[in-house]
Design an enzyme around this catalytic site. Sequence first.
Site, PDB file in Angstrom:
ATOM      1  CB  SER A 154      -0.940  -0.024   1.212  1.00 31.67           C
ATOM      2  OG  SER A 154      -1.879   1.030   1.152  1.00 31.67           O
ATOM      3  CE1 TYR A 168      -1.145   4.857  -5.542  1.00 35.28           C
ATOM      4  CE2 TYR A 168      -0.869   6.513  -3.817  1.00 35.28           C
ATOM      5  CZ  TYR A 168      -0.433   5.365  -4.455  1.00 35.28           C
ATOM      6  OH  TYR A 168       0.705   4.718  -4.007  1.00 35.28           O
ATOM      7  CE  LYS A 172      -1.237   1.613  -3.780  1.00 36.66           C
ATOM      8  NZ  LYS A 172      -0.738   0.237  -4.063  1.00 36.66           N
TER       9      LYS A 172
END
Length: 256
Positions: A154, A168, A172
């Site tokens: 991650s 994004y 994650k």
Amino acid sequence: MTSEPVKFAASNLFDLSGKVALVTGGSRGLGLEMVRAFATAGADVVIASRKPDACEAAAKEVRDLGRRALPVAAHVGHWEDLGRLADAAYDEFGTVDVLVNNAGMSPVAPSSAETGEELFDKVVGVNFKGPFRLASLIGARMAEGDGGSIINVSSSGALMPQPRFGPYAGAKAALNALTTVFALEYGPKVRVNTISAGPFLTDISKAWPKEKRQSTRSALGRPGRPEEIVSTALYLASDASSYTTGALIRVDGGLY
């Protein structure tokens, strides 16, 4: 009823002899560093990335270390590719003992309002949908067999999100949650953990401003060198982490 204690010698703490590891995004950056480390520790390695030539180059490094390698060109954002990737690994080696969901992408849009659907879907597909699908396929087989370890790579962006990184950061963060889901779903035979990576000086860093490549707002005050991911990856891949699952380990130099 208690299990027998696991005893380790320092010399073989991270031994992966006889194991098979599959690494997505394994042809460059942090993925390639992990591929090299796993092979050095005795594992055979399945290397997945979009470009066949890059996969083959990484596979050659593994073979030069005396281990077997299987390069597979696959796009982790494509659902069908992941079924083909999993089948190829099991057809070649009969097992996968370590899965590293490392492939990712983090493009920046001009603003959240200007983020298009195609970019949004691509970012979520690579950073979340792909790891979900591959860990589902391989985690189920691990749980039915001899167990294994899944490592989700991650980002500090999920813990300290910034403007214009919404897709994004969200993907994650979802990946972090997925670690807990699969640790519970596939335990006790499968361990599932997250490496929360900070800024590393991989190929992508060449596009960063000079000041970002030299310093970071962190306790260590600098970006990481790619090889500095290796010890955490080996810990989570090996039996040294036999009592670690559902964990998130920050490897980010102490970002704040």
